[in-house]
Design a protein around this motif. Structure first.
Motif: not given
Length: 196
Positions: A149-155, A177-181, A185-187
């Motif tokens: 996420r940090e390296a490629y801005n993938i959320s 999966l919901a926790r990873l998502k 997304q910074g939630r």
């Protein structure tokens, strides 16, 4: 790093896809297969059950993990996604004659109690028995995804079953999966290590 020959073309990643290896618990058997040119399959990473992490290809190169797939109207998910394989045998079955063991499609058997194998049913997975992921495996996967996420801005991330509905059923329904998502997304608190 153990390079795979099974790759092609440039990749500008915008999505993470989580998979089960659907193979032996020894992650190196899956690494060996994904590095075999006869496999016609690969991924960028394999995560072992003790938290081991092997990279198979540059994150700027397409690997062959998604197959026929689409996400948010875009076809051919390999063209824009990083593939992460978690060592897990996939869907298991239990026979009435021996309800203490669960059997994988490739013939291996696992003690239900020792591995914490659970029955679950979802519309995407159907009915079946599933082996939970280990805390170390989930910690590595979550840390890897945070770094990507940090390296490629993938959320955004998805499970294989979400990009290939009706064709694939991995990751299994015990994967958070919901926790990873939410984390991507910074939630949720990224320092929180409670995975189950």
């Amino acid at each position: 790093v153990i390079p795979t020959p099974n790759k092609s073309g440039a990749l500008d990643p915008s999505l993470l896809i989580v998979h089960d290896t659907a193979g032996q618990l020894d992650y190196m058997t899956s690494v060996s297969w994904l590095c075999n040119s006869q496999a016609n399959a690969s991924a960028h990473f394999v995560v072992g059950r003790k938290g081991e992490l092997i990279q198979l290809a540059s994150l700027r190169v397409k690997t062959w993990h998604a197959g026929k797939s689409s996400w948010m109207g875009r076809q051919n998910v390999n063209d824009f996604a990083i593939g992460i394989e978690l060592a897990n045998p996939g869907k298991l079955s239990v026979s009435a004659s021996n309800s203490k063991l669960a059997r994988a499609e490739f013939g291996a058997t696992y003690d239900i109690k020792a591995y914490g194998i659970e029955f679950a049913e979802t519309p995407s997975h159907g009915r079946g028995w599933w082996m939970p992921y280990t805390e170390a495996q989930l910690a590595t996967t979550f840390d890897l995804c945070a770094a990507l996420r940090e390296a490629y801005n993938i959320s955004s991330c998805a499970a294989h079953y979400e990009i290939s509905p009706g064709r694939k059923i991995d990751v299994n329904p015990l994967f958070p999966l919901a926790r990873l998502k939410g984390r991507l997304q910074g939630r949720q608190d990224a320092a929180n290590r409670v995975f189950v």
